[in-house]
Structures are given as C-alpha cells and as structure tokens.
Design a protein around this motif. Structure first.
Motif, PDB file in Angstrom:
ATOM      1  N   ARG A  67     -21.350 -26.530  18.968  1.00  0.00           N
ATOM      2  CA  ARG A  67     -22.293 -26.214  17.873  1.00  0.00           C
ATOM      3  C   ARG A  67     -22.777 -24.759  18.008  1.00  0.00           C
ATOM      4  N   VAL A  68     -23.035 -24.357  19.255  1.00  0.00           N
ATOM      5  CA  VAL A  68     -23.461 -22.968  19.465  1.00  0.00           C
ATOM      6  C   VAL A  68     -22.338 -22.019  19.024  1.00  0.00           C
ATOM      7  N   MET A  69     -21.118 -22.382  19.381  1.00  0.00           N
ATOM      8  CA  MET A  69     -19.973 -21.561  18.982  1.00  0.00           C
ATOM      9  C   MET A  69     -19.895 -21.468  17.453  1.00  0.00           C
ATOM     10  N   GLY A  70     -20.110 -22.598  16.821  1.00  0.00           N
ATOM     11  CA  GLY A  70     -20.095 -22.598  15.347  1.00  0.00           C
ATOM     12  C   GLY A  70     -21.168 -21.674  14.787  1.00  0.00           C
ATOM     13  N   ASP A  71     -22.342 -21.694  15.400  1.00  0.00           N
ATOM     14  CA  ASP A  71     -23.426 -20.816  14.938  1.00  0.00           C
ATOM     15  C   ASP A  71     -23.060 -19.349  15.124  1.00  0.00           C
TER      16      ASP A  71
ATOM     17  N   VAL B  66     -24.773 -20.650  26.710  1.00  0.00           N
ATOM     18  CA  VAL B  66     -23.369 -20.799  26.331  1.00  0.00           C
ATOM     19  C   VAL B  66     -22.720 -19.416  26.392  1.00  0.00           C
ATOM     20  N   VAL B  67     -21.718 -19.304  27.265  1.00  0.00           N
ATOM     21  CA  VAL B  67     -21.070 -18.013  27.463  1.00  0.00           C
ATOM     22  C   VAL B  67     -19.832 -17.953  26.562  1.00  0.00           C
ATOM     23  N   ILE B  68     -19.799 -16.924  25.718  1.00  0.00           N
ATOM     24  CA  ILE B  68     -18.709 -16.787  24.760  1.00  0.00           C
ATOM     25  C   ILE B  68     -18.019 -15.453  25.006  1.00  0.00           C
ATOM     26  N   ASN B  69     -16.701 -15.528  25.040  1.00  0.00           N
ATOM     27  CA  ASN B  69     -15.919 -14.296  25.188  1.00  0.00           C
ATOM     28  C   ASN B  69     -15.852 -13.614  23.825  1.00  0.00           C
ATOM     29  N   PRO B  70     -16.445 -12.439  23.706  1.00  0.00           N
ATOM     30  CA  PRO B  70     -16.482 -11.811  22.385  1.00  0.00           C
ATOM     31  C   PRO B  70     -15.116 -11.348  21.904  1.00  0.00           C
ATOM     32  N   ALA B  71     -14.186 -11.150  22.820  1.00  0.00           N
ATOM     33  CA  ALA B  71     -12.856 -10.698  22.407  1.00  0.00           C
ATOM     34  C   ALA B  71     -12.061 -11.832  21.777  1.00  0.00           C
ATOM     35  N   THR B  72     -12.181 -12.998  22.395  1.00  0.00           N
ATOM     36  CA  THR B  72     -11.404 -14.139  21.892  1.00  0.00           C
ATOM     37  C   THR B  72     -12.233 -15.095  21.057  1.00  0.00           C
ATOM     38  N   MET B  73     -13.538 -14.886  21.108  1.00  0.00           N
ATOM     39  CA  MET B  73     -14.487 -15.775  20.433  1.00  0.00           C
ATOM     40  C   MET B  73     -14.244 -17.227  20.834  1.00  0.00           C
TER      41      MET B  73
ATOM     42  N   VAL C 205     -15.460 -20.229  23.910  1.00  0.00           N
ATOM     43  CA  VAL C 205     -16.465 -20.576  24.911  1.00  0.00           C
ATOM     44  C   VAL C 205     -15.808 -20.557  26.285  1.00  0.00           C
ATOM     45  N   ASP C 206     -16.507 -19.924  27.204  1.00  0.00           N
ATOM     46  CA  ASP C 206     -16.056 -19.955  28.596  1.00  0.00           C
ATOM     47  C   ASP C 206     -16.738 -21.153  29.251  1.00  0.00           C
ATOM     48  N   PRO C 207     -16.013 -22.258  29.434  1.00  0.00           N
ATOM     49  CA  PRO C 207     -16.674 -23.490  29.880  1.00  0.00           C
ATOM     50  C   PRO C 207     -17.219 -23.386  31.290  1.00  0.00           C
TER      51      PRO C 207
END
Lengths: 591, 378
Positions: A538-542, A559-566, A568-570
């Motif tokens: 859900r955070v990724m969706g936001d 929630v850690v998100i890789n901005p290059a690949t968009m 989630v880094d689990p």
C-alpha cells in the motif's frame, strides 16, 4: 411496542422505509429547486419528518443529511411548538433560526410545516438549511471578530411564514431583506418550503392508505427499533468511564487553546456523556448552544453505529451533561457563528477519542474542520453582490479507519455534503481555479492513512474582500490507535504579491485585488493504527501515486523503496521496521 | 377648518411631540415627530418640516408595499434608509386614516429606539462595511393589524435589539404618537389646504426677496476615516417661481457618513426652514416651491448597500451649512452655527454622537448598557 402481529410489523417497517423515502424526495426537491450553490451544489441542508404525541416531539426519519442539523432541527420544531402553543392552525408554516431559540448558528434556517390530523398538528415536515448570508456585520454569516450574537446576523425567532395557507408577505420580505443576496436566498427559502410541502403531500397519502392508527403504531415501532438496536450495540461495549479530549487552536479573540473534555460512561445499555471540564465560554464565535453540542455528540455515535436508523428512539439511551456557561453550553449573548463545526467537530472528536478504548475497530476521524474563506464583492458578470460560499477550502477529507484509508471527501457523518464542482464555481463567481490537487506527504500516516491535504489556488477576477477563519494549524485532526494527525490548515491571501498575508488564525475584510491568488491548504483527518504496520504494498502504491515520497515512505512507514527501480526493498524494510520478514509473511503483509 | 382651528391642530401635534405628557415616557430618546398626509400624499402637515421629504418617502414606501390592504388599526413600520429613515435605530411608523370609503389619509411618526443591532450600542457603527452591518433592516411590515400587536414583527424587533423590551416599548410609544395624529388628522383632512394657504404668502415673500443670480457654495465634509476630506457643493438658482437646489457630491463613501435617500432633501429643507423660521412652518408649502436635485448614487444619496448611520450628523450637516451659505449669498442671511445647533436640539434631541469616534456619546451608550443589563436580568 406491545405484542404485534407479523403483518403489523411488516406494515410498520413499510412505514419506516416510506418515511425515509419521503425524506429523500424532499431532499431532492430542495436540491433541484434551490438557487445558491451552498444548497444546490454543496447540499448543506437536511430534511426530517417529526411526530407529535403525548411523549412530545419525535424525529421519525431524515434524509442523508448534515449531522449537526439533526438534533438541533428537533429542538427547532420543539421551540416552534412551545412558542406558538395553542396558536398553530392548519395551513400555518414556520421559520426559526435563532441559536438561542432551538437553533445552532444564525445561518441555519429551519422551515417547519405542521400537518394536521383530526384537528391537531401531529406530523411536521422540516427542512433545515444553511443560507449563504444573514445580514449582520460580516458578509457570509461568519464574523471572525464577533463578540456578541448581534454581530453575527439577523436573528429569527419562530415566526409564521404562512398563516392559514396565506403567505405572510411582509414577514417573508422582512426576513429576506436582511440578507445581502436576497434574490438567491428567496429561491432557497422557497425550495425549503417546497420540500416541506412535498413531504406533507406524501404523508397525507400514507395516512390515506393506512390510517392514523396504523401509522401511529408504526411510529412506536420505528422509535423502539432504533432504541433497541442501539442498546444492543452499547451492551457489547464494556462498562466503564472513558475519556477523550480535543483542542481548538484559539478562540478568535486573542485567547489560547480551547479544550473540550469528554467523559463517556457505559453502564449496561445506557450511556452518559459528560463534557464537564470543557473550557468556559469564550469571547470569540466558537461557543456552542446546547442543541448544537448534542447534535455533534450524536454525530459521533452515528459514525460508530452507522446502520441504525437515526430517530428519537436513537437518543433514548443517552444522558448528556453539559457544564453551564461553557464553550459547549453557552449563555446569550455569546457569539456562536462558527460553532457548528468549530467547536462542534471538536466535540465530535473528543467523544470519538473517548471511544478509542471502547470500540477501536470503529473509531476514526468523524469530524471536519470548518476552515474557510468567504470572499465577497460585486460580480462583474452580473453586476450583483455575491458571497462565495466556498466549501472547497473546508478541511473535510476523511481520516483513516480500520480497513480503509481516508478518502478525499467529507468524513462519514458529513458525507451528505458534496464537494462542489470548481467549474460551476467559476461560472457562478469571479474565480479562476489554478490548482486543486493532493499534496505529496501530507496524508496522516497510519496503518490506514488519512487522505492527503488539498491545495487550492484561485485567482480572483475582480477585487474582492475576504474573511478567513482557520483552525487546525497547531491542533490538526487527531489520529487513532497510534495513527498520526492530519496535515493542518492555513491560507495565504494575495499570494506572491506585496500584500501577501499568511492566515493561520483569522482575518476580516481583507482586500484581494484583481488577479491576485487565494491559497488554501485543506488538511485531512488523522491516520488509524501504527504507520509501521501499514502494508508495504500500500505504501508503494502511495509512492507510485505521488501521495507519499520515497523519503517519507522510509521515515513515516519504515518502507524502504529503491528510487531507481521503484521497488520495495523487503530486507531493508524488515530491518527498519524491526520485525523479521517471516513475521511479515506470517501476518500476510510481506511484499 | 378655520385658521385658528388649523393652528390649534398643529399645536396639539407639537404638544404630542415635544411634551408628550399623556404618553408613556419610555420612548428613547425623545423627540418623536409626526406628520399627516392626504391620501394622495400631495398635502401634508408635520411637526418637523425639516423631515418632510423623508416622511413623504417613508409613507410612500409603506403605503405602496401593502397596496390596498389597509384596515383601521393597521400600523406599518420601516427603518429603511432607502425609504427615508436615517439610521437603523430610527423607526418610522405609518397608519392609515380610515373613512367610510377607505383610506382618507395617512399619519406617520418617527423616533429612535435604544438599539437595533449592528456593531455598536445604539446602532452607530463606524466600522460598518455596509447597511446590514449597521443594524437589522425593516423594509415595510405591519407592526399592528386592526389594533393588535403583530407577534412576528414584535418578536423580530425584540430579538434583534440589545435592549428588547425597551426597544419594543419605544416603538409602541411612537405608534401612540401616530395614533394620536390619526385622531387629529380626521378633522384636518376635511380642509387640509388651509394651513398651506396660510404659509404660502410668507414663503413667497421670503423667496421673492432673493437675488436671481445663481450661486454655488462649497463645504468641506467630515473627514472620512482620516483621509482627505472631500467637499460638497450646493448651487442655488431662483427663477421667481421655483428655488432650484442642485447638489454636487462625491461618490458613495465606504463608511457611514453617507446619506440615505431623502436625507439630502431633508437637510436642504432644514436649511430653508432655519432661514425662514422653522417653528412657523409645518406644511408642504415650502416643498412646493423648491426643486432639489441630488446625484444618485453619491455621498448625498447612497442606496443600499452603503452604510448611512452617521450621514445626517456629518454629510447632512455640511449640506445644511452649505445651503445656508448659498442662501446668504442670494440675500437670505442666517446664523449658520446657530441653525445647526437648533437642528441638533430639535431633531436629535440634543447631542447624540461623538463625531470623533462615530459612536454614541458615552453617556448615551452607558444608558443603553443599563437597559442591556436590565434585559439580561429578565
């Protein structure tokens, strides 16, 4: 209700549904025939059907409506009956609007139409609506610097608008000449009367079909049904005393914070709501009369138990205690203009916070913040004076609740209000909207987040004056169960010009010249639950929808998100959240 | 009606207005003025010729609102500055004089109530941005129907006043003046032209002595909110038949120094009455020889939504002084300061407003405050 047959029960249920349908039709009549956008677009009115018998006046049915109208409409009908006791005749029709005569604030006008059965007024159809101007010292009915009720507008005690079927033309005109937009409000008042007349016609059809005895029996059923269902809900909640608090930023008179304290006592199927400890009444226009306070208390309860029909049976389990001469039960001549929502919504919030420990799965932001701008001037298109009744700026977006994020519209109890069309506003007022959009990283974090704040920017096409009233700058709408508060509200007048003015509290009669911009941040409700419990998907969706930035996803939600690949880094997310991936997998929240 | 009878009638009307010993003393504050009109409003008799244009406007407005729906004992009321009232707290009541064939004439009375809403006590509100901010408005309504107080209108009056009971008492007193005038008026109406005939020669003599040279006099206005004070000018032209009075006035002001409709005409009348000897004048004889041209909209005649509450004391005073100045230029001399003081004394019942603040004088504000406390105690 005494023992009844199955067919009687079915008839009673038909009557209940019929009355609610009639309210729906009355509501449509008002919407389709009124003039001012505050009626036809925003829907700031409510309709109801009332019944009179030895028990007094009972609310039987209402259309989907504005909660602060509910109880106060009932007291308006009661006040009309008391004021004109023994002097009500068939064909009479009443208007009442004064806060200290059963009302809430001066702009809420209530039309009351008695329906006679066997020579007595037994039913009442009623429409309560917020008219766009009520004269007085400030166009638009919100006088931010009022210190007494006479600063707020033309006061209307219960009066007959129609006597034995004849329009009382001079009284009608006298009332309307005390509004700055007489033509429009004449149409709105006529629409309110029309709604009542349609309601009367339908009730007469009901009586013709079933007879008074069956309908009266149905009334017993309707009231008992709501009471019994609500008592059954209350019984599910543990006995005890629960407390909640809400705080207004300021009192519009130089004073500091204005707290509302709520103590909810549950004992068996009864409930006591005590607002003792709330702030004494204040000089500014946030004081609430008793009827308005009770309306807002019930509004919270309605949000907790939304599928129980709201009528006077619903009110029976409650005992309500309001401290005298307080901000929740003021004495005249205190000003009350902003009280329907500020302090009204704070009353709702304090009560809702008290329920946080009682019914955690049901609570959430049920309130709104009435922060707004009233801009007025002469519309060059029409040559006529206008007051922009602009509810776009009201901080109304919902907070999160268990199972759902806050949505970008009014919180549940206010959902009868409609977000007005900006294009229609541009047709009706000399505005050009240049922005109306969600703002990244303004949604209140939570397992179920609040709606993001909205930014509105409008350019005015003619010189206007503006009155701004703002709350929630330092005390935004609260979160629940660990959810964070909403983003808060503020305005900027003449944005980007030499006359730029940041408004975090209020202003009165400030010039906004042609071409200048009025900016509003309209905050939203709080989140529900711990933000670090939010499903990372859900955070990724936001983030993908630009409601949350990559940085905020990490900071607020873990929630850690890789901005290059968009993506989630689990592992990093799990580490940051301090829980193992397996635990997430077990709980079904692993990406 | 004989000359003596006509004079006696006027004396009784004046006695009502100035002594009022037979009427409750609660009217706030005195004086109350009365006027009688023929059914077509072409003839009139008043205790304050200085107010005749606005009296006429008010009676016209109330009469026309209800058309033919009038009965004995009905009383209309208005405080509308577009219809002749000067301030939200000034009430004008209008009652028909009924005869066998319906309305034979009209009686009117006007006076102040202690308070009728707005920003400030007494409804003098310098901060008012428009007419609604000065107090509640009463476009014509019937306060009494067939002699019975109308509940709806009385309740609206009370609720919109800080001094509800005192305000209603004052309105009822003003109504009593109108009723008294109604009773007197029945006899006047049989021969209402007699008094005018008495006055006309005197007015013609005075006007006949005026120079026929046109003249213009400018007068600086009350300073508006600390800004540069504009001026107003009065141009007089006497052609031997009609005294033409033409005003030039600045645009409508944003604060309450505007005059409502008829206010400027009232002040010109007041100036002429002062120059000619006010107490002696009581009919429309003067009006019939004067033509007044007032620009509208302007400071001198500002329609709704403009605030007007302090118009008579400020712009009105300037018009009176300018008119008297112009009259002096064409040969009719008078003491201007004294004329204004007489006007204040007669029409306002003495000082009422502090011109430095635009609010009610402190002693009068305190008196309203006392009435407010009494209201709360109830």
């Amino acid at each position: 209700m005494t023992a009844v047959s199955r067919s009687q029960l079915i008839t009673a249920e038909i009557i209940r549904s019929y009355l609610e349908t009639v309210c729906g039709e009355m509501s449509k009549v008002v919407e389709n025939t009124s003039i001012s956008p505050i009626f036809s677009e925003t829907h700031d009115y409510s309709v109801g059907i009332f019944f009179s018998d030895d028990r007094g006046i009972s609310l039987l049915a209402r259309a989907q409506s504005v909660p602060v109208h509910i109880f106060a409409a009932l007291t308006s009908v009661e006040t009309v009956l008391k004021t004109y006791e023994g002097q009500i005749e068939e064909g009479d029709l009443f208007l009442a609007a004064d806060p200290y005569y059963g009302g809430s604030h001066i702009p809420d006008w209530t039309v009351v139409n008695p329906i006679f059965v066997d020579g007595k007024p037994r039913f009442f159809t009623s429409v309560r609506g917020h008219v766009n101007d009520v004269g007085g010292c400030a166009p638009g009915g919100y006088n931010t610097i009022a210190r007494e009720i006479w600063h707020e507008g033309f006061r209307i005690p219960p009066v007959k608008l129609r006597e034995r079927g004849e329009l009382v033309e001079d009284v009608w005109n006298l009332i309307l000449c005390n509004t700055r937009t007489k033509d429009d409000i004449t149409g709105d008042l006529s629409a309110m009367v029309g709604g009542c007349v349609i309601g009367e016609r339908r009730i007469r059809e009901l009586l013709n079909k079933y007879g008074m005895k069956s309908v009266a029996s149905g009334v017993d059923y309707i009231l008992d049904y709501s009471e019994n269902r609500l008592r059954a809900e209350i019984l599910k909640w543990p006995d005890g005393v629960y407390r909640g608090r809400s705080v207004l930023d300021h009192d519009f008179a130089g004073g500091g914070e204005v707290p509302v304290e709520a103590a909810v006592t549950i004992k068996g199927s009864n409930m006591k709501i005590d607002l003792t400890g709330s702030h004494p009444q204040v000089p500014g226009f946030v004081n609430s009369v008793r009827a308005n306070t009770i309306s807002n208390i019930y509004s919270s309860l309605i949000a907790l138990c939304p599928d129980i029909p709201v009528n006077s049976g619903y009110f029976r389990p409650f005992e309500i205690v309001l401290p005298p001469r307080s901000v929740v039960n003021c004495d005249p001549p205190a000003p009350v203009g902003n009280s329907t929502v500020c302090i009204g919504s704070d009353i709702m919030e304090a009560v809702m916070k008290a329920f946080e420990a009682v019914a955690p799965d049901l609570v959430g932001s049920a309130n709104i913040d009435l922060v707004n701008v009233r801009a007025y001037g002469v519309n060059p298109r029409t040559g006529k004076f206008f007051v922009g009744s602009d509810l776009t700026a009201t901080a109304m977006s919902a907070g999160g609740a268990k199972g759902t994020d806050g949505w970008g519209g009014y919180a549940a109890p206010f959902c009868a209000l409609k977000l007005p069309s900006l294009e229609m506003y541009e047709r009706q007022y000399p505005y050009h909207f240049v922005q109306a959009e969600y703002v990244t990283d303004t949604a209140a974090p939570g397992q179920f987040r609040g709606a993001p704040a909205l930014h509105y920017r409008r350019r005015v096409l003619t010189p206007v004056k503006a009155i701004v009233f703002n709350q929630g700058w330092t005390n935004p709408m609260q979160g629940y169960l660990g959810g964070k508060p909403g983003a808060g509200n503020y305005f900027v007048l003449n944005e980007g010009s030499q006359d730029e003015l940041l408004v975090t509290k209020f202003c009165y009669d400030v010039l906004v010249d042609t071409g200048h911009v009025i900016f509003a941040q309209s905050g939203a409700g709080g989140g529900w639950g711990e933000a670090f419990s939010r499903d990372p998907w859900r955070v990724m969706g936001d983030v993908q929808n630009e409601l949350v930035s990559v940085a905020a996803a990490e900071r607020d939600y873990g929630v850690v998100i890789n901005p290059a690949t968009m993506t989630v880094d689990p592992d990093a997310t799990a580490k940051l959240r301090g829980v193992s991936r397996s635990a997430q997998t077990a709980s079904g929240t692993a990406p | 009606m004989t000359d003596g009878g006509a004079r006696a009638l006027l004396d009784r009307l004046r006695a009502n207005a100035e002594d009022a010993s037979g009427i409750s003393s609660s009217t706030w504050p005195r004086p109350v003025f009365t006027a009688l009109f023929s059914s077509d409003l072409q003839s009139s008799l008043t205790t304050a010729v200085e107010l005749l244009p606005s009296f006429t406007g008010a009676v016209t407005s109330v009469r026309d609102f209800f058309g033919s729906h009038w009965a004995a004992g009905d009383v209309g009321i208005t405080n509308d500055a577009d219809a002749g009232a000067s301030n939200a707290a000034e009430m004008i009541v209008v009652a028909p004089i009924m005869g066998p064939d319906g309305v034979q004439g009209w009686a009117a009375a006007r006076g102040r109530v202690p308070d009728f809403g707005g920003w400030e006590r007494g409804s003098y509100s310098p901060q008012a941005i428009d007419r609604w901010a000065e107090g509640a408005r009463i476009e014509p309504a019937k306060i009494m129907i067939r002699g019975k107080l109308r509940r709806e209108v009385a309740d609206l009056l009370k609720l919109n006043s800080r001094t509800p009971d005192a305000t209603l008492r004052s309105v009822l007193d003003i109504i009593e003046f109108a009723r008294a005038a109604t009773n007197e008026g029945a006899s006047w109406l049989y021969d209402h032209s007699r008094l005018r005939e008495i006055e006309t020669p005197r007015i013609e003599t005075a006007l006949g002595a005026l120079s026929k040279d046109a003249c213009v006099v400018e007068r600086t206005l009350y300073s508006l909110a600390g800004g540069v004070a504009p001026s107003i000018s009065v141009r007089l032209e006497w052609d031997g038949e009609l005294l033409k009075v033409k005003l030039d006035a600045p645009p409508v002001a944003t604060n309450h120094v505007n005059l409502g409709r008829y206010g400027a005409a009232d002040m010109v009348h007041a100036a002429l009455a002062a120059a000619l000897g006010a107490p002696a004048l009581c009919t429309d004889a003067l009006s019939s020889r004067v033509g007044i041209d007032v620009p509208e909209p302007s400071l001198a005649s500002a329609p709704i939504p403009s605030p007007v509450g302090l118009g008579r004391e400020t712009t009105g005073q300037a018009i009176l002084r300018a008119t008297l100045g112009a009259l002096a230029k064409v040969g009719l001399h008078s003491d201007v300061d004294r004329a204004w003081q007489t006007y204040v004394s007669r029409i306002f019942g003495g000082g009422r407003v502090d011109l430095s603040t635009g609010k009610l004088l402190p002693d009068q504000a305190a008196a309203v405050g006392t009435l407010m406390l009494e209201a709360r105690a109830q």
